[in-house]
Every structure is written in structure tokens, then in C-alpha cells.
Design a protein around this motif. Structure first.
Motif, PDB file in Angstrom:
ATOM      1  N   THR A  49       1.603  -2.871  -5.898  1.00  0.00           N
ATOM      2  CA  THR A  49       1.262  -1.892  -4.346  1.00  0.00           C
ATOM      3  C   THR A  49       0.321  -0.921  -5.065  1.00  0.00           C
ATOM      4  OG1 THR A  49       3.765  -1.762  -3.975  1.00  0.00           O
ATOM      5  CG2 THR A  49       2.087   0.519  -3.485  1.00  0.00           C
ATOM      6  N   HIS A  50      -0.667  -1.624  -4.480  1.00  0.00           N
ATOM      7  CA  HIS A  50      -1.796  -0.737  -4.824  1.00  0.00           C
ATOM      8  C   HIS A  50      -1.899   1.289  -3.760  1.00  0.00           C
ATOM      9  CE1 HIS A  50      -6.206   1.199  -3.679  1.00  0.00           C
ATOM     10  NE2 HIS A  50      -6.039   1.310  -4.692  1.00  0.00           N
ATOM     11  N   ALA A  88      -9.786  -2.623  -3.478  1.00  0.00           N
ATOM     12  CA  ALA A  88      -9.058  -1.973  -2.362  1.00  0.00           C
ATOM     13  C   ALA A  88      -9.138  -0.189  -2.589  1.00  0.00           C
ATOM     14  CB  ALA A  88      -7.956  -2.211  -3.714  1.00  0.00           C
ATOM     15  N   TRP A 131      -0.621   5.098   0.341  1.00  0.00           N
ATOM     16  CA  TRP A 131      -2.213   5.597   0.205  1.00  0.00           C
ATOM     17  C   TRP A 131      -1.023   6.950   1.058  1.00  0.00           C
ATOM     18  CZ3 TRP A 131      -4.714   1.672   3.705  1.00  0.00           C
ATOM     19  CH2 TRP A 131      -5.319   0.658   2.279  1.00  0.00           C
ATOM     20  N   GLN A 154      -6.178   6.321  -8.085  1.00  0.00           N
ATOM     21  CA  GLN A 154      -5.659   4.645  -7.536  1.00  0.00           C
ATOM     22  C   GLN A 154      -5.808   4.253  -9.069  1.00  0.00           C
ATOM     23  OE1 GLN A 154      -8.808   2.204  -6.925  1.00  0.00           O
ATOM     24  NE2 GLN A 154     -10.056   2.941  -7.447  1.00  0.00           N
ATOM     25  N   TYR A 196      -9.212   1.025   1.985  1.00  0.00           N
ATOM     26  CA  TYR A 196      -8.466   3.144   1.867  1.00  0.00           C
ATOM     27  C   TYR A 196      -9.315   3.442   2.678  1.00  0.00           C
ATOM     28  CZ  TYR A 196      -7.030   7.841   0.637  1.00  0.00           C
ATOM     29  OH  TYR A 196      -6.399   8.961   0.784  1.00  0.00           O
ATOM     30  N   ARG A 253       1.153  -1.561  -0.151  1.00  0.00           N
ATOM     31  CA  ARG A 253      -0.248   0.144   0.223  1.00  0.00           C
ATOM     32  C   ARG A 253       0.874   1.472  -0.060  1.00  0.00           C
ATOM     33  NH1 ARG A 253      -1.688  -3.756   3.051  1.00  0.00           N
ATOM     34  NH2 ARG A 253      -1.629  -2.721   5.689  1.00  0.00           N
TER      35      ARG A 253
END
Length: 273
Positions: free
Chosen positions: A189-190, A67, A41, A168, A71, A39
Motif C-alpha cells: 500500500t502506498h 508513486a 491517499w 509517503q 498522487y 493506495r
């Protein structure tokens, strides 16, 4: 005093009542998401701590709603997604949709604003309503946001609530658009980046004509795209992909292709006389 949740950069957001069904969904969905994706974020400080608001999010994978919801859940302001009203009537799925506070959209309504009445009510109750303005997974060849539909703008102009643009990237690498098989390795990886509220104040005193809604939607989509440019470190195409215009062009080419052989045959017959 309401308990708080610590976010990035020391920002504290009140932990709102989430409810059994949303916590149950989190128990089911969070573990596989934690395993499958890392992540990155950012921008949680732009999520309002109080009051109703809209998040406008790009859509590039069938798994990105889960996903992105992860978040948003971690901010303490859970998203209420819009879904077809029929889904709320079907057994366990319907119970889960109702229990997690998702929002039915009544597409059969002849009044466009009435179709989003439940979303307006949710914002006015102080909820976060999540919109995917594109309406479907992007068809842009580079997976940039397409032109948007006007639902988010309608609700925003009716309620004058903050609109938070959210970009995103990464879920589309785990499950590419319209693919059926996960691409697990290497671990993806988000990336999520929430920007500051979109300034729509210049539209507030105008009649909600199709032209005004289109312009407000373009402002929202431009803000989402700008956040995605930061994530990807590159510039988006100057003109957003417009699926409607692409379909028109495809039909025009198909008609031209159909008439060309016919014209040629007539021409050949004329020479043969």
C-alpha cells in the motif's frame, strides 16, 4: 468555467491544463502502479487549488517519485520536479523532460539562488514545484527523513509561496532503498499524507543567511516527519540522521584506527630498547 476534479471528502480542485507529454507519461506509468500498489491517499484538501506552491516530499525508494507523481497528478496540480540541466539535452529523455515541464537546475551556477531561478519562475507562474529536500534516498536506518538541503527553503523565502509537507510510505516496501529487485508480493500500500502549509512567515523579513536557510529547512523537514509519524503510527528519532555528520565521524574513526597500530608499534619498540 474551468472543469473541476472531485477529490476526497467532496473537495473540488480546478483541473488545470496538463498537456500531452504529462498525459502520455500517465498512460505509461499509471497502469503498472495501479496493479502493483494499493493506495491510501490523504490530505488532498491541503493542495492549493490556485497559485504557485512547493511540495516538500520525503524520499525512500527509487520508485517513489512515480508513486508520488501519481498522487499529485490525481489532484489536478501536476508536480514539476527539479532535475540536472544536462538531462534536458538528451534525445527522447530531454524531450519528455521539457514536454512535461520539469525544471532544470543549473548546479554550475556560482550564485545559489540563480541555480534555482527556473524553480522560482515556475512558482511565480502558478506551478507546483516538487522538492525532495533530502537530495537523495534517506540513509536513516529506520527510513525516517534525514536532514535537508536548503533549496526548497531558498525558493520558498524568495517567493513567499505555500510549502506543503508531503510524507509517503510504501514504495520503499515495493522497492527497498538501493535494492534492484521489486518485492511484489504481498501487494503493498502506498500511503501519502499532505499536511497544511508550513508557517515560514517568521523568516520572510530576514536576510537569507546560511543560518536562516538552515533553520527554515529544519522547520520544513520537521513538518514532513510529523506527517510520516501519522502514517507510520510511531515517533521518529528525536535527532534527524545527518549524513554529513556521519561521514565526519567515520573519517575520525578511520584516522583513529590508522594511528592506533602505529602508536602501539612505537610503544613496543620503546620497551624493546
Amino acid at each position: 468555467m474551468r472543469p473541476t476534479q472531485v477529490l476526497e471528502k467532496g473537495v473540488r480542485v480546478p483541473r488545470r491544463r496538463i498537456g500531452f507529454w504529462y498525459r502520455f507519461a500517465a498512460v505509461l506509468c499509471k497502469p503498472p502502479l495501479v496493479v502493483l500498489v494499493k493506495r491510501d491517499w490523504r490530505g488532498m484538501e491541503n493542495i492549493p487549488a490556485e497559485g504557485g506552491f512547493i511540495t516538500a516530499v520525503n524520499h525512500n525508494s527509487h520508485v517513489d517519485p512515480f508513486a508520488y507523481a501519481h498522487y499529485q497528478y490525481n489532484t489536478g496540480r501536476v508536480p514539476r520536479f527539479l532535475a540536472k540541466a544536462g538531462l534536458f539535452k538528451k534525445g527522447f529523455v530531454g524531450a519528455a523532460m521539457r514536454g512535461t515541464g520539469q525544471i532544470p537546475v543549473y548546479r554550475e551556477s556560482t550564485d545559489a539562488l540563480s541555480a534555482f531561478r527556473a524553480a522560482i519562475d515556475a512558482v511565480e507562474r502558478g506551478e507546483c514545484v516538487a522538492f525532495y529536500p533530502e537530495g537523495t534516498i534517506t540513509r536513516d536506518p529506520g527510513q525516517w527523513p534525514m536532514t535537508g538541503k536548503t533549496g526548497a527553503a531558498r525558493v520558498a523565502l524568495q517567493t513567499k509561496c505555500p510549502v506543503i509537507p508531503v510524507a509517503q510510505w510504501g514504495a520503499n516496501l515495493l522497492l527497498p532503498p538501493y535494492a534492484k529487485k521489486l518485492n511484489i508480493l504481498p501487494r503493498k500500500t502506498h500511503h501519502v499524507l499532505a499536511g497544511p502549509p508550513v508557517d515560514l512567515s517568521r523568516f520572510y523579513d530576514k536576510e537569507m543567511t546560511p543560518e536562516v536557510l538552515k533553520e527554515a529547512t529544519e522547520v520544513i523537514m520537521a513538518a514532513i516527519t510529523a506527517q510520516l509519524e501519522v502514517i507510520r503510527g510511531e515517533k521518529a528519532p528525536q535527532t534527524p540522521y545527518d549524513p554529513k555528520q556521519v561521514r565526519i565521524e567515520q573519517r575520525r574513526r578511520a584516522r583513529a584506527h590508522e594511528t592506533r597500530p602505529h602508536a602501539k608499534t612505537e610503544q613496543e619498540e620503546g620497551h624493546g630498547k
